[in-house]
Scaffold this motif. Structure first.
Motif: not given
Lengths: 114, 115
Positions: A15-19, A79-81
């Motif tokens: 969570x919070x990482x890019x995808x 950009x932020x999952x």
């Protein structure tokens, strides 16, 4: 005939990482391209679509996708999952002269780690 | 949400029996589609309709037939169900030829199990 390949069957991100979800298509002309999301037990919801013009397309829920003709790709990015993004994602190509038919890729299942 | 209703939502049937799935729309859209969803294959088009009594085959039409006697209803029939037809079936609708202002809307799906 058109075809779509989604190389990644499963992807896990924090969570919070890019995808980035990959999509490659094959079509003899300029394609119509789509990304759909399917939450568990639900139907498909359209995230975004590309028909012409600007190759960077903005969609709902903070998603975007970029059409790259030279690579025959239409990758989906965020950009932020968020944990609520966990779902299955389908890329599809539309045939302009065949009754609105969509050809889907096999799907990518996204899991989000807390 | 677009007005699409699929019925039944779940069905278990025996091999060799006929099965009919119904898709009902309240949007007055011209195009209607039946897809099946299987792991690793995404969604594959079975049949589609571009108007009342106007239908055509999709990618995986063998073993399936369709009928559209009214704008709002599109029926999918498995004449003699087989285990390979165990799947989740989705109906979709669209108003017209794909364009920047057109999209396909999907129903909730019907889970069919053939035993």
């Amino acid at each position: 005939a058109q075809s779509v390949t989604q190389p990644d069957i499963h992807i896990t991100v924090s969570e919070g990482a890019s995808l980035e979800l990959r999509c490659n298509y094959s079509y003899g002309a300029t394609p119509y391209l789509f990304w759909y999301v399917q939450s568990p037990g639900q139907g498909l919801q359209l995230l975004l679509k590309y028909f012409s013009g600007d190759t960077l397309v903005q969609g709902i829920k903070g998603f975007e996708a970029e059409f790259k003709r030279s690579q025959s790709s239409f990758n989906l990015r965020k950009p932020s999952v968020h944990w609520s993004d966990a779902a299955e994602y389908f890329c599809a190509v539309g045939a302009r002269n065949a009754g609105n038919m969509l050809t889907f890729g096999g799907g990518t299942r996204l899991m989000v780690k807390p | 949400d677009a007005g699409i209703t699929q019925s039944p939502r779940h069905k278990v049937t025996e091999t060799g029996t006929p099965v009919t799935l119904r898709c009902h729309q309240t949007e007055n859209h011209r195009y209607m589609y039946w897809y099946r969803q299987d792991p690793g294959h995404g969604l594959r088009l079975i049949h589609y309709s571009y108007g009342v009594k106007d239908t055509d085959k999709g990618e995986v039409s063998d073993g399936y037939s369709v009928s559209r006697s009214k704008t709002e209803d599109f029926l999918l029939t498995l004449e003699s169900a087989t285990s390979s037809q165990t799947s989740v079936y989705f109906c979709a609708i669209s108003a017209k030829q794909l364009s920047v202002n057109t999209e396909a809307f999907f129903g909730q799906g019907t889970r069919l199990t053939v035993v």
